[in-house]
Structures are given as structure tokens and as C-alpha cells.
Design a protein around this motif. Structure first.
Motif, PDB file in Angstrom:
ATOM      1  N   ALA A   1      27.248   3.222  17.143  1.00  0.00           N
ATOM      2  CA  ALA A   1      26.663   3.353  15.828  1.00  0.00           C
ATOM      3  C   ALA A   1      25.178   3.452  15.943  1.00  0.00           C
ATOM      4  O   ALA A   1      24.472   2.574  16.492  1.00  0.00           O
ATOM      5  N   LEU A   2      24.740   4.634  15.248  1.00  0.00           N
ATOM      6  CA  LEU A   2      23.145   4.633  14.993  1.00  0.00           C
ATOM      7  C   LEU A   2      22.852   3.965  13.709  1.00  0.00           C
ATOM      8  O   LEU A   2      23.321   4.552  12.783  1.00  0.00           O
ATOM      9  N   LEU A   3      22.139   2.930  13.764  1.00  0.00           N
ATOM     10  CA  LEU A   3      21.601   2.112  12.494  1.00  0.00           C
ATOM     11  C   LEU A   3      20.313   2.385  12.186  1.00  0.00           C
ATOM     12  O   LEU A   3      19.493   2.348  12.999  1.00  0.00           O
ATOM     13  N   CYS A   4      20.483   2.669  10.905  1.00  0.00           N
ATOM     14  CA  CYS A   4      18.742   3.164  10.373  1.00  0.00           C
ATOM     15  C   CYS A   4      18.795   1.851   9.063  1.00  0.00           C
ATOM     16  O   CYS A   4      18.981   2.361   8.142  1.00  0.00           O
ATOM     17  N   GLU A   5      18.174   0.794   9.681  1.00  0.00           N
ATOM     18  CA  GLU A   5      18.019  -0.492   8.605  1.00  0.00           C
ATOM     19  C   GLU A   5      16.325  -0.245   8.089  1.00  0.00           C
ATOM     20  O   GLU A   5      15.611   0.610   8.466  1.00  0.00           O
TER      21      GLU A   5
ATOM     22  N   ASN B   1      14.191  -2.047   8.659  1.00  0.00           N
ATOM     23  CA  ASN B   1      13.096  -2.505   9.595  1.00  0.00           C
ATOM     24  C   ASN B   1      12.878  -1.951  10.962  1.00  0.00           C
ATOM     25  O   ASN B   1      12.133  -1.901  11.533  1.00  0.00           O
ATOM     26  N   ASN B   2      14.109  -1.258  11.174  1.00  0.00           N
ATOM     27  CA  ASN B   2      14.031  -0.704  12.502  1.00  0.00           C
ATOM     28  C   ASN B   2      15.515   0.144  12.706  1.00  0.00           C
ATOM     29  O   ASN B   2      16.273   0.173  11.964  1.00  0.00           O
ATOM     30  N   PHE B   3      15.469   1.086  13.723  1.00  0.00           N
ATOM     31  CA  PHE B   3      16.560   2.012  14.003  1.00  0.00           C
ATOM     32  C   PHE B   3      17.283   1.187  15.215  1.00  0.00           C
ATOM     33  O   PHE B   3      16.410   0.555  16.178  1.00  0.00           O
ATOM     34  N   TYR B   4      18.500   0.995  15.249  1.00  0.00           N
ATOM     35  CA  TYR B   4      19.337   0.120  16.058  1.00  0.00           C
ATOM     36  C   TYR B   4      20.584   1.217  16.727  1.00  0.00           C
ATOM     37  O   TYR B   4      21.012   1.781  16.136  1.00  0.00           O
ATOM     38  N   LEU B   5      20.945   0.539  18.027  1.00  0.00           N
ATOM     39  CA  LEU B   5      22.149   0.931  18.484  1.00  0.00           C
ATOM     40  C   LEU B   5      23.213  -0.103  18.820  1.00  0.00           C
ATOM     41  O   LEU B   5      22.713  -1.054  19.371  1.00  0.00           O
ATOM     42  N   SER B   6      24.618   0.139  18.575  1.00  0.00           N
ATOM     43  CA  SER B   6      25.259  -0.871  18.547  1.00  0.00           C
ATOM     44  C   SER B   6      26.655  -0.312  18.834  1.00  0.00           C
ATOM     45  O   SER B   6      27.035   0.344  18.030  1.00  0.00           O
ATOM     46  N   ILE B   7      27.315  -0.836  19.899  1.00  0.00           N
ATOM     47  CA  ILE B   7      28.747  -0.650  20.201  1.00  0.00           C
ATOM     48  C   ILE B   7      29.789  -1.507  19.432  1.00  0.00           C
ATOM     49  O   ILE B   7      30.882  -1.206  19.234  1.00  0.00           O
ATOM     50  N   TYR B   8      29.222  -2.552  19.006  1.00  0.00           N
ATOM     51  CA  TYR B   8      30.007  -3.625  18.190  1.00  0.00           C
ATOM     52  C   TYR B   8      30.174  -3.311  16.698  1.00  0.00           C
ATOM     53  O   TYR B   8      31.061  -3.567  15.979  1.00  0.00           O
TER      54      TYR B   8
ATOM     55  N   ASN C   1      25.148 -12.761  17.761  1.00  0.00           N
ATOM     56  CA  ASN C   1      24.383 -12.128  18.774  1.00  0.00           C
ATOM     57  C   ASN C   1      23.700 -10.930  18.161  1.00  0.00           C
ATOM     58  O   ASN C   1      24.018  -9.998  17.881  1.00  0.00           O
ATOM     59  N   ALA C   2      22.211 -11.038  18.292  1.00  0.00           N
ATOM     60  CA  ALA C   2      21.234 -10.253  17.892  1.00  0.00           C
ATOM     61  C   ALA C   2      21.474  -8.635  18.306  1.00  0.00           C
ATOM     62  O   ALA C   2      21.072  -7.859  17.798  1.00  0.00           O
ATOM     63  N   ILE C   3      21.764  -8.964  19.685  1.00  0.00           N
ATOM     64  CA  ILE C   3      21.859  -7.422  20.428  1.00  0.00           C
ATOM     65  C   ILE C   3      23.103  -6.862  19.993  1.00  0.00           C
ATOM     66  O   ILE C   3      23.408  -5.546  19.625  1.00  0.00           O
ATOM     67  N   ALA C   4      24.312  -7.521  19.620  1.00  0.00           N
ATOM     68  CA  ALA C   4      25.497  -7.105  19.410  1.00  0.00           C
ATOM     69  C   ALA C   4      25.367  -6.334  17.904  1.00  0.00           C
ATOM     70  O   ALA C   4      25.737  -5.243  17.764  1.00  0.00           O
ATOM     71  N   MET C   5      24.596  -7.229  16.839  1.00  0.00           N
ATOM     72  CA  MET C   5      24.654  -6.768  15.567  1.00  0.00           C
ATOM     73  C   MET C   5      23.361  -7.258  15.176  1.00  0.00           C
ATOM     74  O   MET C   5      23.136  -8.443  14.922  1.00  0.00           O
ATOM     75  N   PRO C   6      22.250  -6.398  14.763  1.00  0.00           N
ATOM     76  CA  PRO C   6      21.250  -6.779  14.240  1.00  0.00           C
ATOM     77  C   PRO C   6      21.346  -7.352  12.869  1.00  0.00           C
ATOM     78  O   PRO C   6      22.144  -7.103  12.207  1.00  0.00           O
ATOM     79  N   PHE C   7      20.320  -8.413  12.702  1.00  0.00           N
ATOM     80  CA  PHE C   7      20.677  -9.184  11.477  1.00  0.00           C
ATOM     81  C   PHE C   7      20.466  -8.338  10.219  1.00  0.00           C
ATOM     82  O   PHE C   7      21.400  -8.609   9.189  1.00  0.00           O
ATOM     83  N   THR C   8      19.736  -7.396  10.202  1.00  0.00           N
ATOM     84  CA  THR C   8      19.536  -6.615   8.930  1.00  0.00           C
ATOM     85  C   THR C   8      21.164  -6.012   8.499  1.00  0.00           C
ATOM     86  O   THR C   8      21.682  -5.793   7.461  1.00  0.00           O
ATOM     87  N   SER C   9      21.415  -5.619   9.665  1.00  0.00           N
ATOM     88  CA  SER C   9      22.905  -4.682   9.637  1.00  0.00           C
ATOM     89  C   SER C   9      24.211  -5.769   9.318  1.00  0.00           C
ATOM     90  O   SER C   9      24.652  -5.290   8.141  1.00  0.00           O
ATOM     91  N   LEU C  10      23.962  -6.849   9.819  1.00  0.00           N
ATOM     92  CA  LEU C  10      25.063  -8.030   9.515  1.00  0.00           C
ATOM     93  C   LEU C  10      24.848  -8.565   7.865  1.00  0.00           C
ATOM     94  O   LEU C  10      25.721  -8.658   7.403  1.00  0.00           O
ATOM     95  N   LYS C  11      23.460  -8.680   7.717  1.00  0.00           N
ATOM     96  CA  LYS C  11      23.194  -9.014   6.180  1.00  0.00           C
ATOM     97  C   LYS C  11      23.795  -7.835   5.179  1.00  0.00           C
ATOM     98  O   LYS C  11      24.510  -8.415   4.203  1.00  0.00           O
TER      99      LYS C  11
END
Length: 489
Positions: A377-381, A383-390, A417-427
Motif C-alpha cells: 500500500a502506498l499511504l498518503c497520510e 503527516n507523511n507518505f508511507y509504504l506498508s505490506i501489512y 509495530n510502527a513500521i508494519a502500520m504507521p500510527f496515522t493509518s492505524l488511527k
């Protein structure tokens, strides 16, 4: 044939002569940190010339010869042909590093640490038991010294590298001529090291690495001390209120608020901007460093930079959502996600006249390079862009497209795990799928019965509040309060 991931270290060394030679070099480097690449090359040349048996006791060449050809070797000793082949490959790597202006020994540690980690952790555990080193830990400074010792042992070269970086960052006290300047420097170095220095071989700060690897070795007396050290945060804070023995601080880099015990709180005024290290607690946090008052002009510059970065990321977030219909773009693999990130940021930069300006970085991309077959997943939160396979796996778990056991395990990984799932995405996911997330989490955490319980679990596991919003990490420029490796403090 066994995969490299499942083989023991002895089995890997026995099947790979070059790795065998690098293991001997790694261990020698642990105890001879002044070793240089030129000395390694000289030793390799001597061995290739057949001079190994006559080399001086204690030299690298003699250590490699005796370890690789005799009974001291880990695994089985190398034959003459295997030894020559391994040495020729090592020489080629030395020459390649020299041509490319790389540090051969640093590259070696980064490349091989994962393979050698079981041995290194076991050896350090034996040292801890033999010397009873934890018996000397009575306060935060003792714990920081222990973390420094462990990291220096497992990552040869780290001691020198971290000192070089800190020497460029360190600000001498205004009255350096009075008092114990070297003692102050040493304390500040240790605090910087455990809270900000990122170990290149594992991409983790020292305290997080130590706590994750040695937590089970810590007894109940010292465990709370080490836990507090892991919870330290170096940041830039705005004073929003104060009383005689307390100050209220707003963390400008992470958007959290703290009520802080401080005996000389009267020295600060509302509106001051300070830099310091906090140990975070639920009721009242503690300052664990010298408090540096930032001059008004510098403080205004810091606040302006932080605001501009957050505004830029919000504009990019809004543009991404408008283009793709949401914050998450599910793609076939990490490389495709990286490609889409590059495509979007280039398009946004061109359209907004930002072609030559720094842009927000894609966080976690390096962590998932080893998983080319996984959806990403390419995540655009905000606060940041993130990449996550989880992220895609968690969506499958939420939708019921995964068996209950694995679904609960995936949810548990994403919660903590913040690397697996950024907090902003989890929230965001909890806001949208709170009931289902409670159901998944309760499989491994029966105490979680509602969304409030789920939030408490996340905050406990991640060590921050629900308001946590890290500052955007921008490529091409250092965020105020960042370390040299580009990691937020």
C-alpha cells in the motif's frame, strides 16, 4: 536444500566460504576497532601469497589464517581452494569499495549483522552473566552506558561513527571553562546516542534495538529503568503554561502535550521554545537532560519551518485523495508503490512550482525491499507518505477474508509495530472499522472489550498519546531536531 533464512550460522558458514572469512573478520574487528580497510587488504594479500603461517601473532592475517584453516574455525575449516576463493572475493569487494568511496568495514557490518546476530546476542548475554553487568544499573545513566556497551560490541565501528557525528552536532556549554565540561559532554553523548543515533545495520535507534533484543534478559529490578530510557524523546517544545514546579510543554515535532515536573520551572516563560529530552509518563513526565532555551529568532524559524512542512503535506494529502479517492493505493508490489509515489510527487511538484524544492519522503520503503512478491500500500497520510505490506493484509483480516488465527496475528502486529502500520493509518482504520478491530485484537488481548480499550492497548504498545502526529520527513533537508541519518528523534 535449506533456505538461508532457516539455516543456523554454522551451517551458513560451512556452505559459504566468503561468509566464513567475513565472520572471522567481523569478530576480529569487534576487538580491534582501529582496524582499517587498508590493513584488511594487506592481510588478504599476505594470505593470497601463501604467507599465512609466518604472520605475527595477534595480527589480522594470522587470526584469519589460523581460524580459517585450523581447529579454531567456526563450522568446518576451509580447504586451500576454498580459502583462496574466499580471499579473492574479499579482495574484489575491498577494491570495489575503494573505487566507489565506500567504507568496506561499515558495509561489512551492515551486510552481515543479520546473519551473525544470533551469535553476537548470545556472546553478549554470556558477557552480561559473567560480569553481572546489570547489577551496576541503578539509574538512567547506568542503563544508557549498558546500551552503549552492548551496541558497541555487536556493531563494531559504531563507537567511532557515533562519536564523529556527535562531535559535529554537540553544542558546548556557554561557560565551558568552568565545571566538568567533559563530564557534561559524556552525559549528553549517551543521551543522544540512545535516543537519536540510528544504527545503520538495523535502522533502529540504540535504545529500541537493545530493549527488543535483551528485554528477556532484564530482571524486574532494572526493567522499569530500561523501559523509561526507551520512552525518552528528544524534541523541540513550546512552553504553553507553568507553575512553581511544573511546566506544560507542547511537542512541536510530534503534536503531543506534556505536563512536566521541573523544580526550576520559574526560569521559563510561556511562549519559550526549548530543546530537551523527556521521559514520558501518563501523569507527569520528567526531563532527563539539560534544557536548552532556543533564542527567539531561531525559535521563530523552527516554528515557521514546522508549519510550512505540515502545510505542504496537507496539500499533498488533499491532492492524493482527490486523485485516487482515498489515502491508500493498493498495488501489486513495493516497487510499483515506489513508482507511483515518484510519479505523484513529480506531478505535484511540477504543478505547484516545487521542482527544485525538498518534498516529503516515502517512509518504510527500505524495510520492505526484501518482499518483492507481496502486495503493498502506498499511504498518503496527513503527516507523511508511507509504504506498508501489512496494510492490504489487515484489510483482508477486517473483511473476513482470512482465517481467524492469522487475522488476529496480523492485527496484533499492526497495532504495535510502527513500521508494519504507521500510527496515522492505524488511527484512520480504527475510526472506520473500530468494532471489527476490537474483535480481531481481543483474540490475543482478552482485556480489549471496546474501542477505548483498543486505544489504550495501542498507546501502551507504541508509547505515545492518541494525538501523536509526527512531523513530515522531507527529502533534501533536515527537520529541526532530527539526527543525521534522517530519523525523527
Amino acid at each position: 536444500m535449506q533456505s538461508g533464512r532457516n539455516m543456523t550460522l554454522d551451517e551458513r558458514i560451512a556452505s559459504d566460504p566468503l561468509l566464513h572469512a567475513e565472520f572471522v573478520l567481523y569478530v576480529y574487528y569487534q576487538y580491534n576497532e582501529e582496524l582499517t580497510a587498508s590493513e584488511v587488504k594487506s592481510a588478504v594479500d599476505s594470505l593470497l601469497s601463501g604467507e599465512g603461517a609466518g604472520l605475527k601473532e595477534g595480527t589480522l592475517g594470522q587470526a584469519m589464517h589460523s581460524s580459517l584453516t585450523g581447529s579454531q574455525a567456526a563450522g568446518s575449516a576451509l580447504s586451500a581452494e576454498q580459502l583462496q576463493d574466499a580471499l579473492r572475493k574479499m579482495k574484489a569487494n575491498l577494491e570495489a569499495a575503494e573505487r566507489e568511496s565506500h567504507d568496506f568495514l561499515s558495509d561489512l557490518v551492515i551486510r552481515d549483522y543479520a546473519a551473525f546476530e544470533p551469535y553476537l546476542l548470545g556472546a553478549y548475554n554470556q558477557f552480561m552473566n559473567r560480569t553481572s553487568s546489570l547489577a551496576s544499573v541503578h539509574n538512567y545513566l547506568d542503563a544508557e552506558m549498558e546500551m552503549y556497551r552492548a551496541a558497541s560490541f555487536c556493531f563494531p565501528g559504531m563507537r567511532k561513527h557515533s562519536e564523529e557525528i556527535f562531535s559535529r552536532l554537540y553544542r558546548k556549554p556557554a561557560a565551558a571553562g568552568s565545571g566538568d565540561h567533559e563530564g557534561v559532554r559524556r552525559v549528553e553523548f549517551l543521551q543522544w546516542l540512545v535516543t537519536q543515533y540510528v544504527i545503520p545495520a538495523v535502522e533502529m535507534i540504540v535504545s529500541e534495538w537493545y530493549y527488543s533484543r535483551f528485554r528477556r534478559s532484564l530482571n524486574q529490578r532494572v526493567l522499569p529503568i530500561f523501559r523509561d530510557v526507551v520512552q525518552q524523546r528528544r524534541s523541540v517544545f513550546l512552553v504553553t503554561g507553568r507553575s512553581k514546579n511544573n511546566v506544560v510543554l507542547k511537542d512541536l515535532l510530534y503534536a503531543e502535550g506534556f505536563n512536566v515536573k521541573m523544580t526550576d520551572a520559574g526560569a521559563l516563560e510561556k511562549g519559550n521554545v526549548v530543546e530537551c529530552t523527556l521521559i514520558r509518563h501518563a501523569s507527569s513526565s520528567r526531563i532527563n537532560s539539560i534544557v536548552r532555551l532556543i533564542a527567539p529568532e531561531e525559535a521563530q524559524s523552527v516554528i515557521s519551518d514546522i508549519s510550512s512542512r505540515r502545510r505542504l503535506m496537507m496539500r499533498m494529502h488533499d491532492g492524493f485523495v482527490s486523485r485516487y479517492g482515498g489515502e491508500a493505493l493498493i498495488l501489486q508490489n513495493p516497487m510499483e508503490a515506489i513508482s507511483r509515489y515518484n510519479e505523484f510527487t513529480a506531478s505535484f511538484s511540477d504543478a505547484n512550482g516545487l521542482k527544485d524544492m525538498p518534498i516529503p519522503r516515502l517512509v518504510n520503503a527500505e524495510a520492505f525491499n526484501a518482499y518483492p512478491g507481496f502486495r503493498a500500500a502506498l499511504l498518503c497520510e496527513t503527516n507523511n507518505f508511507y509504504l506498508s505490506i501489512y496494510y492490504p493484509m489487515l484489510l483482508e483480516a477486517i473483511d473476513g477474508r482470512m482465517n481467524p488465527g492469522p487475522a488476529g496475528e496480523i492485527a496484533d502486529i499492526c497495532l504495535g509495530n510502527a513500521i508494519a502500520m504507521p500510527f496515522t493509518s492505524l488511527k484512520r482504520i480504527i475510526a472506520e472499522h473500530g468494532g471489527r478491530m476490537v474483535s480481531l485484537a481481543s483474540r490475543l488481548h482478552p482485556e480489549v472489550r471496546d474501542v477505548d480499550g483498543l486505544k489504550k492497548l495501542v498507546m501502551r504498545e507504541r508509547g505515545h498519546s492518541w494525538d501523536y502526529l509526527p512531523l513530515p520527513l522531507v527529502a533534501g533537508g533536515r527537520v529541526p531536531g532530527q539526527n543525521e541519518a534522517g530519523k525523527a528523534e
